[in-house]
Every structure is written in C-alpha cells, then in structure tokens.
Design an enzyme around this catalytic site. Sequence first.
Site, PDB file in Angstrom:
ATOM      1  N   LYS A  74       0.378  -1.243  -0.343  1.00 31.82           N
ATOM      2  CA  LYS A  74      -0.523  -0.139   0.102  1.00 31.82           C
ATOM      3  C   LYS A  74       0.652   1.148   0.187  1.00 31.82           C
ATOM      4  CE  LYS A  74      -1.324   1.089   3.630  1.00 31.82           C
ATOM      5  NZ  LYS A  74      -1.198   2.256   5.250  1.00 31.82           N
ATOM      6  N   THR A  75       2.277   0.928   1.097  1.00 33.00           N
ATOM      7  CA  THR A  75       2.660   2.567   1.454  1.00 33.00           C
ATOM      8  C   THR A  75       3.445   2.987  -0.354  1.00 33.00           C
ATOM      9  OG1 THR A  75       2.905   2.104   3.075  1.00 33.00           O
ATOM     10  CG2 THR A  75       4.123   3.266   2.369  1.00 33.00           C
ATOM     11  N   ASP A 262      -4.646   8.193   3.008  1.00 39.91           N
ATOM     12  CA  ASP A 262      -3.594   6.923   3.784  1.00 39.91           C
ATOM     13  C   ASP A 262      -4.823   6.298   4.196  1.00 39.91           C
ATOM     14  OD1 ASP A 262      -1.701   5.167   3.501  1.00 39.91           O
ATOM     15  OD2 ASP A 262      -0.678   6.274   5.193  1.00 39.91           O
ATOM     16  N   GLU A 263      -5.057   5.007   4.407  1.00 40.23           N
ATOM     17  CA  GLU A 263      -5.941   4.410   5.794  1.00 40.23           C
ATOM     18  C   GLU A 263      -7.243   5.318   5.362  1.00 40.23           C
ATOM     19  OE1 GLU A 263      -4.779   2.513   7.114  1.00 40.23           O
ATOM     20  OE2 GLU A 263      -2.950   2.817   8.034  1.00 40.23           O
ATOM     21  N   GLN A 297      -9.328  -3.113   7.667  1.00 39.19           N
ATOM     22  CA  GLN A 297      -8.393  -3.223   8.700  1.00 39.19           C
ATOM     23  C   GLN A 297      -9.232  -2.162   9.770  1.00 39.19           C
ATOM     24  OE1 GLN A 297      -4.208  -3.422   8.172  1.00 39.19           O
ATOM     25  NE2 GLN A 297      -4.516  -4.360   5.982  1.00 39.19           N
ATOM     26  N   ARG A 643      -0.505  -9.581  10.649  1.00 42.32           N
ATOM     27  CA  ARG A 643       1.269  -9.038  11.399  1.00 42.32           C
ATOM     28  C   ARG A 643       2.145 -10.233  10.478  1.00 42.32           C
ATOM     29  NH1 ARG A 643       0.137  -5.335   9.743  1.00 42.32           N
ATOM     30  NH2 ARG A 643      -1.649  -6.083   9.004  1.00 42.32           N
TER      31      ARG A 643
END
Length: 791
Positions: A74-75, A262-263, A297, A643
């Site tokens: 994503k980043t 973002d997010e 998420q 994670r």
Amino acid sequence: MGKIRGSAAETVSPAGDGFEEAPQTPPTETLSISQRAMRRGADRYLEALNPEQREAVETLDGPLLVLAGAGTGKTRVLTTRIAHLLRLGRAHPGQILAVTFTNKAAREMKQRVSELIGGAVEGMPWLGTFHAIGVKILRRHAELVDLKPSFTVLDTDDQIRLIKQLLAAENIDEKRWPARVLASMIDGWKNRGLRSERVPDGESYGFANGKGRDLYAAYQRRLKDLNAVDFGDLLLENLRLFQDHPDVLARYQQRFRYMLVDEYQDTNVAQYLWLRLLAQREDGEPQNVCCVGDDDQSIYGWRGAEVDNILRFETDFPGAKVIRLERNYRSTAHILGAASGLIAHNQGRLGKTLHTEGDDGEKVVVQGCWDDEEEARVIGEDIEQLQRHEHALNEIAILVRASFQMRAFEDRFITLGLDYRVIGGPRFYERQEIRDAIAYLDVTLNPSNDLKFERIVNVPRRGLGEATLKSLHQLARANEIPLTQAARLIVETEELKPKPRRALAGLLADFDRWRSMVDTMRHTELAELILDESGYTGMWQADRSQQAEGRLENLKELIRFMEEFDTLAGFMEHVSLVMDAATEEGTDRVNLMTLHSAKGLEFDTVFLPGWDEGLLPHQRSLDEAGRSGLEEERRLAHVGLTRARKNAKITFAQNRRNYGMWQTAVPSRFIDELPHEHVQVAEDDGLRGYGPSRFDSEDMFASGNYETPGWQRARANRQRSGGAPRREPITIEGTLVAASTAEGAGLELGQRVFHQKFGYGRVSAIDGNKLTVDFEKAGRKKVVDSFVERV
DNA sequence: TAAGCTGAAATTTTT
DNA sequence: TTTCAGCTTA
C-alpha cells in the site's frame, strides 16, 4: 518501535540511476529543462510494481479507490504514485495534497518519496496529517473564523481542565457528570462534523439532563476567548471556513490538483466532509482523488472512524475506479489462509481475497492454557526456544487486545531475563513532566494562557493552593483578564496572606525575567534555565520514586528534541501535533503491544494471546455496538494474524482474573472460524507439567462436573505451576526447589479463601498442601492449596 | 498543605 | 485486584 517494512518485493533502487527512456510520458515541451533532465531517470520504479500496483500508480485522473489488503504494498503504491506525478510533471510538489493519520506515516511517506525521486524535490508542503494540514490552512485564514493567527491548540488535559471550570460554573455535579465524559461527547460530535447547534436533542440529553448542547456551546465560546482550538476544531473550523467562504475553498480546490489519502477506512465524518469539499470541483476539472485503504483493517470505529466512508466510495465519487491489491508479499500461505478464512465471516465488506505465491509455511498454532500466567509461561518458553534457534527477538511480537494483558508477560519476561519493549502506551508528549515543562514554556511566551498557567502555578509546590487560585479566578473573571494579570493586581493588595503573596510575586517576576530572555538566549538554554530556576527539575531530583529518574531523562530528551527547531515559538507551534514517543531501537528485544498499535507493522513471529470470548471479541464491543462491534473485533483479529510473516500462534486461557474475580473463559469464537486446513492444535508435550499438576488431579477431577469440554481441554493442557496466583514457585534455573505448602501460602484454619470453581469458603482442615474447605455455596470439598486464594 | 482514606471504575488511541 | 481521583483529617 517495530520496523515498518515495505513489501517483500522491495527491490527498487532509488530512481535516477537508470538510463532507460520513459515509455509513456507527456509531451516534452510542457516540461521545464530541469524536469526533463530529471526524467532521464526513467521509469524504473514502475517496473518493480506488479500489474495491479502499476495500474494504481498510473491511473492518475478521476477518483480512484485502491483497496489494499494487508501486506500488498500500500505505502509503496502511494509513494510511487506521488513520485510518478512529479516525474511526469503533472503537478508541482505544492499541488499535491497527501494526508495520513499519523505523523509517523507522514514522515515515512516523505522519506520514501524523496528516495524515489532522488531527493531532487524539496519537501512536499501539503503532505501531512489531517490535523497538521488543518492547522496550516487555519493559520492562514484564522480571522475568517474568529481566531487570531496565533491561536493555540489545546491538549486533552487543557480540555478537561476547561470543561471542569464550565461544569463548576454551571453547578453541575462533577461526580455524576464527569468532565471527561463531556469531553469525549464533544469529541464525538466534532468527529461527526456537528457544531453545537446541530447536536440532536436525544444526545444533548445524554449529559446533565439536557445541558449537553449548551455546555458544548459554552465550551466553544471559552475556546474563542482563549484564542484556542482543540483537535476536533482543527477540522471543524476548516469546514466552517470552506463552507462560509467559497472563494477560499475554490483556491484550495485549484491548488490541489491531486489528492491522496492514506488509511481511508479510518476517516471520520468530519475528515470525509473536508475531503469532499476539496475534491468537489464545480469547474469541471476531474476530481483527482486517490484513496487507499482496507476495509478489513478498520479498527477505529470507536473513535469516530466510519467504515462506511470506504464502503460508499463509488457512490460518493461517481465514475470512481476501484483497484484491488490482493497479492500479498508478507505472509505464508497458511497464515494468509487462516486470516482470510476468518475475515470472510464479516458481512459488511467490499471483499478481497489475499493470495501469495510464497511457501505454505507453518500452520497457525492454537493452544489452550490454564490461565494468563500459563499463557505467559508457554509463550516465554516458545520464545526461548526460538532464541536458541537464533530467531531475532526484534522479529517477535506479542499482540494483546487490552493492555492489562501485558502484565503477565512483563512479569514472566522479567523472571526469565528476556529483553522486551512495550510499544505504545503513554506517548512522549502525554507524559506529565513533558506537559508541565511545556506549560512553563508556553506561559513564558504567552502569559495569557490560563490553562497552562494553572497547570504549573503550584508545581513544584509553592504554597499556592486552592484558596489562592480561587481569589485569582474571581478577580480574573470580574475584570475579564487573564489569570497572570489578575495575579499582578492581587500581589499589590492585602488580599493574600504574606506567604502566598510572596510566592506569587516571585513566580511572576520569574516569568518576566524568562520572557525578557526569549529573544537573546538560545531557546534550548532558556528552556533548561526555566526548568531549573522554577524548581521543576529540582522537584524530580528530590523525588526518590522509581519513575523520577525516567522523568528527568525525558526532560533532557525534550531539550534535545527542541534542538530541531530554531526558536522557542517554532517549537511550540509543532510540539502538540508532531511529537512522538521516542522509541529506542537497536537492542534486540521482544515487542509487546496492543493489536491496535500493531497495525502497519510486521514480524516474523507473532503471538496472539487472549483469544477468549469476552476479551477478543471484547465484551464491551459486543454490548455497545452489536454486530458491527463484533465485526470490528474480527477485523482486529485479522489485523493481528496478518502481522505475521512466518509464524503465528494463538492462545487462550480458560481462567482469567477480571477485576480480582476469577472467571471461567471460553475460547474465542474466532478460533473456530479459522479454516481447519491452516491450523494446528498444539499438543501437550508433557514437559511442562511440574508443580502441583502431578498430584492435584485426585482433588481437582475426582468429584463434581468436570466433564464439560472446557474442563476436558483444561485437563489435557494442565500445566499449572505451584503457588497461589501472583506467587511464583521458587525455582533455580527452572528446577522447582520449593513447591507451595498450605503453611507456606500463609493459610491457616478459618482462613477465608476463594476458589474459581467453588467460590468462597473457610478452611476447616489442612493436610500438607491439601485443604478441606467449607464453601459457602458448594459445601465441604477437598482441594489443593494452590487452587485457592486468600481473601 | 499533604498524607491517608474511600469509593468507583476498570478496552482499544491519534491528533 | 488495582488504580485513581476526590475528599477528609492531622
């Protein structure tokens, strides 16, 4: 802090070293010479992307939603997209708005963009958190919303103090209606973009019998008086600015040719409205807004995040394109399969199927434990085992649902001598000593900051107690002047007793002196001087409590942090928004944190303790939010699992102490939702059965109803050590040297005890470690001492 | 003013 | 059970 890693496909070299000509670029004549020169760096960064990522980077026009599952890069998409925009000359750095939620994310994005474009472009002015960008805009147009450009941003402490004053003024019983409750209600309203006049009646009635709305309004008035805003206002006042001043809005709309978020799943209503205003162009230009997020998420619903924002994206932005990133570069197939199978139980989701081309790896291990102490022991042993196989501790994380769970692990790790670090917890800026120090600095610069002045007026103790403060307040209110000014007046009168009068005069003189040095002295030196002369440092030096040393250390850290700014004022401007906890890295330690703070991180091995019904999913979540609460808890579990790169182990405890009461716990429903093919149930290797477990079976399992599935599991896994809870058996390097005895446990005839199965009772006979207890409800039973607690 | 007591509450956390 | 805030007492 656990490292944030890029995806496994992190192979891009910083752009600028390639020679290939860019395959598809805009007409050269629209670019400046320097831009053309830069472009020779070519598009190597694009080649390192997979097809979906590349599409997300190259779809530049119109609304775009990138649904990026965990570990799908994503980043990297976001940063590459920015680099791409710059490289193509589609926008100058100042024309790109890129918002994140945390300073950490913003920093990292800056860092990675500048790596991609070879550091040739100066920092992006509009890359930052919602709040940081909000402040920036608000400072420029402060007068339009009745603020002075120098307005201050209140922290939570100030907020509470202010609300307490309002409640006192209204004669509202603070016991029945606590200030923090109102603070969080106001916060909630602000998150939803509601100003006081629009608070629904029903909710207004939720506080002090209908005074909620008025108190909110009064609070806002006080803020304006103080020329201050709280965090929520940063967005709310932006909204007001944009709504009331279309010309201002239009300017920003034109400026921000490209917007990235973002997010996105974490945005609240106010943030959403803010984005919509900026993206909603009347001039026919395309809405170049790109939101990246993962509905699976979304774990911040409780603080105002609206999953709906992401679910509704295609309706909100007609013609939006949706790209799914489902290729996971992080976890093994088993871990991914377990996580996917779990999250598939959620109803309200856009739906993604994560897949990997990597190995199957190890299955997710599930193990039941007797209680939280055993859970900690089992995991401690696993970690020691891993350590023997040279697994780095840094690459191990324990992710808990609630912070109280950490205690068992900390206790255990201390006995084992295992290095660990706790991530999260009170942040640097939130520590008492930091806030106190900042209050001193703030009052030095800005004597009319009443809230800060009140905070430190008697810290360290100067004999300026309640009585003094009360007179000050009265005088200040009567004359509508700040407290410091009232103080100036009052020391000239006979109103105060000599002692406080002298103390107050002294403090005022101190502040005057410090203020006179602001322009001449280096700000870091001045800060040290202030903390010294005020007696603040001395106060902690004299304090011999355990934490005092750490506090002094933090104060030094604060001064170090100030070095990064040129002036005291410059530091103060950023301090409330941009100060993170300084987390040491470098040493090899196990990471201990909550599931919430684990979002965005990854580790080779992840332990997930406490998968009990009531803890995960958390009972309160279920009670307060029903199905949507359950689904958020499931997403939390999903975040936890994803994670892990290589190993994940889930444990649950059959007995948990809740506020002192032992309760029988049931394994989390999420455990049974995991697909069988990806899970392995840990078998008891029999090695851990030391302590009373060898001989207590006759008592524990001889009578009563012990045939329930839970007890059967408990029996299968029984590895309980000796000693009543909180009393470790005395061991030397793992060898039991002193098992508990009734006498050793301090039990005597008539002692009232508690047993998790039978409840309360009194000891009627003692035979070694075996007790006869007359239980109040269950009658006379024989039990082993280690199963009872003194009460 | 400051230590000691009592009672209520007790997820998750960023800005 | 623990913690913390607010209140009481020396």
